[in-house]
Design an enzyme around this catalytic site. Structure first.
Site, PDB file in Angstrom:
ATOM      1  N   SER A   1       2.349   1.315  -5.559  1.00 17.82           N
ATOM      2  CA  SER A   1       1.812   2.008  -6.687  1.00 17.82           C
ATOM      3  C   SER A   1       2.104   1.217  -8.037  1.00 17.82           C
ATOM      4  O   SER A   1       1.324   1.008  -8.879  1.00 17.82           O
ATOM      5  CB  SER A   1       2.398   3.298  -6.958  1.00 17.82           C
ATOM      6  OG  SER A   1       2.339   3.975  -5.540  1.00 17.82           O
TER       7      SER A   1
ATOM      8  N   ASP B   1      -2.549  -4.879   0.011  1.00 18.40           N
ATOM      9  CA  ASP B   1      -3.236  -4.359  -1.377  1.00 18.40           C
ATOM     10  C   ASP B   1      -3.066  -5.146  -2.473  1.00 18.40           C
ATOM     11  O   ASP B   1      -3.964  -4.852  -3.533  1.00 18.40           O
ATOM     12  CB  ASP B   1      -2.741  -2.864  -1.429  1.00 18.40           C
ATOM     13  CG  ASP B   1      -3.493  -1.982  -0.390  1.00 18.40           C
ATOM     14  OD1 ASP B   1      -4.342  -2.352   0.532  1.00 18.40           O
ATOM     15  OD2 ASP B   1      -3.305  -0.556  -0.666  1.00 18.40           O
TER      16      ASP B   1
ATOM     17  N   ASN C   1      -9.238  -2.150   1.450  1.00 20.98           N
ATOM     18  CA  ASN C   1      -9.089  -0.753   1.514  1.00 20.98           C
ATOM     19  C   ASN C   1      -7.980  -0.156   0.772  1.00 20.98           C
ATOM     20  O   ASN C   1      -7.298   0.748   0.646  1.00 20.98           O
ATOM     21  CB  ASN C   1      -8.672  -0.352   3.142  1.00 20.98           C
ATOM     22  CG  ASN C   1      -8.838   1.402   3.157  1.00 20.98           C
ATOM     23  OD1 ASN C   1      -9.459   2.003   2.173  1.00 20.98           O
ATOM     24  ND2 ASN C   1      -8.196   1.730   3.982  1.00 20.98           N
TER      25      ASN C   1
ATOM     26  N   SER D   1      -5.278  11.872  -7.676  1.00 25.14           N
ATOM     27  CA  SER D   1      -4.884  11.699  -9.059  1.00 25.14           C
ATOM     28  C   SER D   1      -5.207  10.445  -9.649  1.00 25.14           C
ATOM     29  O   SER D   1      -4.660   9.944 -10.699  1.00 25.14           O
ATOM     30  CB  SER D   1      -3.290  11.765  -9.023  1.00 25.14           C
ATOM     31  OG  SER D   1      -2.587  10.996  -8.443  1.00 25.14           O
TER      32      SER D   1
ATOM     33  N   ASP E   1       2.569  10.889  -0.043  1.00 22.15           N
ATOM     34  CA  ASP E   1       2.470  10.020   1.004  1.00 22.15           C
ATOM     35  C   ASP E   1       3.852   9.975   1.958  1.00 22.15           C
ATOM     36  O   ASP E   1       3.859   9.987   3.127  1.00 22.15           O
ATOM     37  CB  ASP E   1       2.713   8.486   0.314  1.00 22.15           C
ATOM     38  CG  ASP E   1       1.263   7.949  -0.143  1.00 22.15           C
ATOM     39  OD1 ASP E   1       0.295   9.008   0.331  1.00 22.15           O
ATOM     40  OD2 ASP E   1       1.166   7.382  -0.856  1.00 22.15           O
TER      41      ASP E   1
ATOM     42  N   GLU F   1      -5.977   6.665   3.369  1.00 21.71           N
ATOM     43  CA  GLU F   1      -6.566   5.500   4.526  1.00 21.71           C
ATOM     44  C   GLU F   1      -7.407   6.032   5.718  1.00 21.71           C
ATOM     45  O   GLU F   1      -8.513   5.600   6.169  1.00 21.71           O
ATOM     46  CB  GLU F   1      -5.326   4.657   4.911  1.00 21.71           C
ATOM     47  CG  GLU F   1      -4.964   3.710   3.936  1.00 21.71           C
ATOM     48  CD  GLU F   1      -4.213   4.203   2.938  1.00 21.71           C
ATOM     49  OE1 GLU F   1      -3.990   5.439   2.598  1.00 21.71           O
ATOM     50  OE2 GLU F   1      -3.540   3.533   2.229  1.00 21.71           O
TER      51      GLU F   1
ATOM     52  N   HIS G   1      -1.279   2.137   7.441  1.00 22.84           N
ATOM     53  CA  HIS G   1       0.139   1.650   7.506  1.00 22.84           C
ATOM     54  C   HIS G   1       1.057   2.643   7.765  1.00 22.84           C
ATOM     55  O   HIS G   1       1.889   2.836   8.672  1.00 22.84           O
ATOM     56  CB  HIS G   1       0.246   0.814   6.400  1.00 22.84           C
ATOM     57  CG  HIS G   1       0.106   1.457   5.054  1.00 22.84           C
ATOM     58  ND1 HIS G   1       0.971   1.520   4.016  1.00 22.84           N
ATOM     59  CD2 HIS G   1      -1.038   2.624   4.710  1.00 22.84           C
ATOM     60  CE1 HIS G   1       0.415   2.330   3.248  1.00 22.84           C
ATOM     61  NE2 HIS G   1      -0.653   3.061   3.443  1.00 22.84           N
ATOM     62  N   ARG G   2       0.668   4.046   7.217  1.00 25.86           N
ATOM     63  CA  ARG G   2       1.835   5.027   7.413  1.00 25.86           C
ATOM     64  C   ARG G   2       1.805   5.813   8.736  1.00 25.86           C
ATOM     65  O   ARG G   2       2.661   6.171   9.046  1.00 25.86           O
ATOM     66  CB  ARG G   2       1.430   6.113   6.319  1.00 25.86           C
ATOM     67  CG  ARG G   2       1.430   5.612   4.940  1.00 25.86           C
ATOM     68  CD  ARG G   2       2.166   6.350   3.686  1.00 25.86           C
ATOM     69  NE  ARG G   2       2.110   5.621   2.725  1.00 25.86           N
ATOM     70  CZ  ARG G   2       2.991   4.864   2.051  1.00 25.86           C
ATOM     71  NH1 ARG G   2       4.108   4.546   2.822  1.00 25.86           N
ATOM     72  NH2 ARG G   2       3.081   4.296   0.975  1.00 25.86           N
TER      73      ARG G   2
ATOM     74  N   LYS H   1      -0.684  -3.537   4.761  1.00 27.43           N
ATOM     75  CA  LYS H   1      -1.147  -2.838   3.805  1.00 27.43           C
ATOM     76  C   LYS H   1       0.049  -2.772   2.691  1.00 27.43           C
ATOM     77  O   LYS H   1      -0.261  -3.071   1.573  1.00 27.43           O
ATOM     78  CB  LYS H   1      -1.657  -1.449   3.740  1.00 27.43           C
ATOM     79  CG  LYS H   1      -2.627  -0.885   2.844  1.00 27.43           C
ATOM     80  CD  LYS H   1      -3.090   0.013   3.141  1.00 27.43           C
ATOM     81  CE  LYS H   1      -4.549   0.486   2.155  1.00 27.43           C
ATOM     82  NZ  LYS H   1      -4.153   0.979   1.068  1.00 27.43           N
TER      83      LYS H   1
END
Ligand code: DC
Length: 663
Positions: free
Chosen positions: A26, A52, A95, A173, A322, A350, A396-397, A424
């Site tokens: 982020s 990303d 993505n 957000s 997340d 995702e 990824h998570r 990612k």
């Protein structure tokens, strides 16, 4: 990175040691955009290197920013608030929501003519609320496929700011963040007010945006979480240098791993602590509520192993959308059930993360229920854990979360499908985890490959290792380097000098990095590949005490997620319990021809008949010698590759491995 469709994780016992994690996604993508909009140069240090951030960097370069890359830093020469390149272009944003949303806002205000595309999943992630907010002030944005979703076409249009701009805050957000990052571009004539409609979710991510804007000279005034005002004449001013802190969401997996560890050791995470501006740092509070023992320093976290003594919680997770996924995994090990609420945003990430979590948790034996914006998890009793192949939905998570299921107390193996999706945000996630973990029992798999000289075993073994993501041991290289160093020291390679050679070799500092071998910091990989060194290696490899001296070193290569070991006694002496042993053969003439081709391609002249005679002689010598003779282990599978291409041989071994694992 793995080249494979899945990664099998053996049961894990504990994780300890110290780890520095990659930079926050982020922060990275916000800082890149701010640097691009500023005037002059910004050095961004500790930037995350991931899919990303790469799409963001590519897009900025296409838009005319000059980039200079160094190891973990990039220097961006910004656009100074206006676009030089107004020609039509297409930006591919994969993505990456953190690239699509703010770039959509910034480019529509800058008067760009761009088409913004991405992968299929990007076309399922809503952007309507942002587009409508921008259309209020005259932006020209068109949906190219489904209304409300990318891909988008942005065209030059006159921007006219009058009334407050309204934006919904209850879906993502990132829409508000996109406006906050972009609107200072058009604040010359008046201040700009943004009004949030609906309850703003994921507020901590908006805090990151405000914090970073301030570091770039834009100070937003806010009235609670409902209204934000960009002062008239706001201008991005580069801070010159900026450091990206370690990713707090990525830290959640290691916090959980530490808490799920048996034993008494600690796991230390460096580069992240009390001073963090990331919302997911508050995962620490949630993990503590579950019973994790975490100490927080200014720039580090320390997690004490607590024997999986966790308890269930009932928590509103809106502030840690997340990292909250990691709580689901911890909940599987807890006493009592866990309910995580206010996580509706999971459905537009995702993948639909609520639904994905439920499905995959059920596979490993959990009872899980879902609602529109909540998930309820019952812990899995020790006897109810199941081995499973976990689908990761290009998320990824999902992959990182389910690696934690490998800490299950019942010794079950967990297969992670498409493990590369971690790219990612954390391309080296599994390697980092493997460096810290201990397994439950002796479960690191070893594949042994042996065969006569020039059978192609080295190429086969290293290629198999690459596709499985395993480590690779070329044991012949150890005898080659022993012979090479001893000869360099003027030692005659006679058995009477064995003691001296053992002494010399045991004092060497050896380092193996991919295909490179360093002896006392000197790269010798090529130097030990000559025919002469090969002959000399054959002499020293017949010295029993040297062989014994190299046993521990060879066994130390056996590390997660597995090892492919190539050489004479791998299957019989070094790794006798290896689950897959291959003995590779090819007729002597085929091998002579291969060797001939190899030598010619290296610019070395050679004669096939002489090579053939040499090979035959070497086979006879190797097979008849008393110390470690060349012969297949009794439980080895034979593979004659005389008529096979290297690709066919690799596929054959991989198929053997897959069928063993399926069994
Ligand atoms: O595979 P190679 O050509 O690099 O091996 C060099 C020599 O070392 C060769 O004579 C075989 C011998 N060797 C051995 O005795 N034991 C091993 N584990 C590996 C190689």
């Amino acid at each position: 990175m793995f080249n494979q469709h899945f990664l099998d994780l053996p049961p894990l016992l504990s994780a300890f040691g110290s780890v520095t994690l990659p930079g926050s996604k982020s922060i990275s993508n916000r800082v890149l955009l701010l640097a691009a909009l500023s005037e002059g140069q910004t050095w961004v240090h500790d930037l995350l290197d991931s899919d990303d951030t790469q799409v963001m960097l590519d897009a900025l370069e296409q838009l005319g920013c000059h980039l200079k890359k160094e190891q973990h830093s990039v220097c961006i020469t910004g656009l100074g608030g206006s676009l030089q390149n107004l020609s039509e272009m297409t930006l591919f944003l994969g993505n990456a929501g953190t690239a699509m949303r703010p770039l959509c806002a910034a480019l529509s205000l800058l008067g760009a003519n761009v088409t913004m595309t991405g992968v299929q999943r990007m076309y399922e992630r809503p952007i309507k609320d942002l587009v409508e907010a921008l259309q209020q002030i005259g932006a020209s944005i068109e949906y190219l496929q489904d209304p409300g979703f990318p891909p988008l076409k942005i065209q030059h249009a006159k921007i006219n700011i009058c009334a407050p701009i309204e934006v919904r805050g209850d879906v993502s957000s990132q829409f508000l963040t996109a406006l906050l990052l972009a609107l200072p571009l058009v604040s010359q004539d008046s201040e700009i007010q943004i009004k949030v409609v609906g309850e703003l979710i994921s507020k901590p991510y908006v805090e990151i945006t405000l914090n970073l804007l301030a570091q770039f000279g834009v100070h937003i005034k806010r009235d609670g979480w409902r209204s934000f005002t960009i002062p008239q004449g706001s201008k991005y001013i580069s801070p010159g240098q900026i450091h990206v802190e370690s990713d707090a969401s990525s830290a959640s997996y290691f916090i959980a791993a530490g808490a799920l560890s048996m034993g008494t050791e600690t796991l230390k995470i460096l580069g992240l602590g009390e001073g963090s501006i990331q919302g997911d740092i508050r995962f620490v509070e949630a993990a503590r509520l579950m019973g994790a023992n975490i100490t927080m320093g200014a720039n580090h976290l320390e997690i004490q192993a607590n024997q999986r003594q966790l308890q269930g919680i009932d928590l509103d997770c809106n502030h840690i959308p997340d990292a909250a996924m990691t709580l689901v995994m911890m909940a599987l090990f807890a006493q009592g059930e866990t309910v995580l609420r206010n996580i509706g945003s999971w459905r537009v990430k995702e993948t639909d993360r609520i639904s994905a979590m439920v499905k995959e948790c059920q596979k490993i034996g959990a009872e899980v229920q879902e609602g529109a914006d909540w998930i309820r998890i019952k812990p899995i009793a020790q006897a109810n854990w199941k081995s499973a192949s976990i689908k990761t939905y290009d998320d990824h998570r999902m992959a990182m979360c389910f690696s934690l299921a490998a800490f299950n107390p019942d010794g079950k193996t967990i297969r992670i499908e498409d493990p590369r999706c971690v790219g990612k945000t954390f391309p080296d996630y599994f390697e980092t985890l493997f460096d810290l973990v201990q397994t439950l029992g002796d479960v690191v798999p070893v594949i042994c490959i042996d065969g006569p000289t020039a059978s192609g075993k080295g190429t086969l073994a290293s290629e198999v290792a690459k596709s499985l993501g395993f480590h690779y041991l070329d044991s012949g290289a150890l005898y080659r380097l022993s012979a090479f160093v001893a000869t360099e020291q003027g030692i005659d390679l006679d058995v009477s000098n064995e003691e001296q050679i053992v002494e010399l070799v045991s004092k060497l500092s050896l380092r193996f990095e991919g295909a490179s071998i360093y002896v006392n910091d000197r790269e010798i990989s090529q130097a030990i590949r000559t025919e002469v060194v090969g002959m000399n290696a054959s002499k020293v490899s017949a010295m029993p005490r040297l062989r014994t001296a190299l046993v521990d070193l060879q066994r130390s290569f056996k590390r997660l997620p597995g090892l492919v070991a190539d050489g004479r006694d791998m299957a019989s002496v070094i790794f006798p319990n290896s689950p897959l042993k291959i003995y590779l053969t090819a007729d002597a003439m085929t091998r002579a021809k291969r060797r001939h081709k190899q030598l010619i391609s290296m610019g070395i002249s050679a004669n096939i008949d002489i090579l053939y005679a040499d090979l035959k002689a070497r086979d006879d010598r190797d097979m008849s010698r008393s110390v470690a003779p060349l012969k297949p282990a009794t439980d080895a599978l034979m593979l004659d590759n005389s008529d096979l291409s290297i690709e066919q041989s690799i596929e054959w071994v991989l198929n053997q491995w897959r069928s063993k694992n399926a069994a």
